[in-house]
Design an enzyme around this catalytic site. Sequence first.
Site, short mmCIF file in Angstrom:
data_model
loop_
_atom_site.label_atom_id
_atom_site.label_comp_id
_atom_site.label_asym_id
_atom_site.label_seq_id
_atom_site.Cartn_x
_atom_site.Cartn_y
_atom_site.Cartn_z
N ASP A 280 0.78 -1.14 0.03
CA ASP A 280 -0.02 0.00 0.08
C ASP A 280 0.76 1.32 0.17
O ASP A 280 1.45 1.67 0.83
CB ASP A 280 -0.79 0.15 1.46
N GLU B 115 -1.15 -1.21 -4.90
CA GLU B 115 -2.23 -0.49 -5.07
C GLU B 115 -2.26 0.59 -6.23
O GLU B 115 -1.31 1.35 -6.12
CB GLU B 115 -2.81 0.14 -3.79
N ASP C 291 -2.79 1.42 6.78
CA ASP C 291 -1.90 0.79 5.66
C ASP C 291 -1.44 -0.34 5.83
O ASP C 291 -1.21 -1.23 4.70
CB ASP C 291 -0.71 1.82 5.74
#
Length: 171
Positions: A4, A65, A138
């Site tokens: 992430d 991501e 996160d």
Amino acid sequence: MGIDPGLTRCGMGVVEGSVGRPLTLVDVNVLRTSSDLPVAERLVTIEKGVEAWIEEHRPDAVAVERVFARSDISTVIGTAQASGIAMVVAARRGLPVALHTPSEVKAAVTGNGRADKAQVGAMITRILRLERPPKPADAADALALAITHIWRGGAQSRIDAAVAAAGRRTR
């Protein structure tokens, strides 16, 4: 391995397993950089952190991501820079890199592409049989990316390979 990306907080999570089998948490962490440092130094910190994780855990693939436009352009730029570093580190090692959108990840782990952070955390806790949701968000998001890639990435890889093979046969 799921990443992430973020310039201040970069979540990294490693999950082991396959479709139809229980998944297991291998490791999860959030790499932090200080906003007081120049961006170039922060990116080097992220690069070294991702390299160390890949070296330690030796994942089969890296899911990052996909950067999407938010209202704050500085957040988008920092996220894109961190994302690029993660992709380069993985590609340099010959690892397949997959990009998954936030809504794709939310849909994969919760069944709802508009789920909130608490719902994602709760499902990660259930899927990986954890005692409590990973913190901060996160960390949970990185694990959600890894889970999404295990569940969806393999199928997408087979589709891509079939399309490529069909293209070679028609030439």
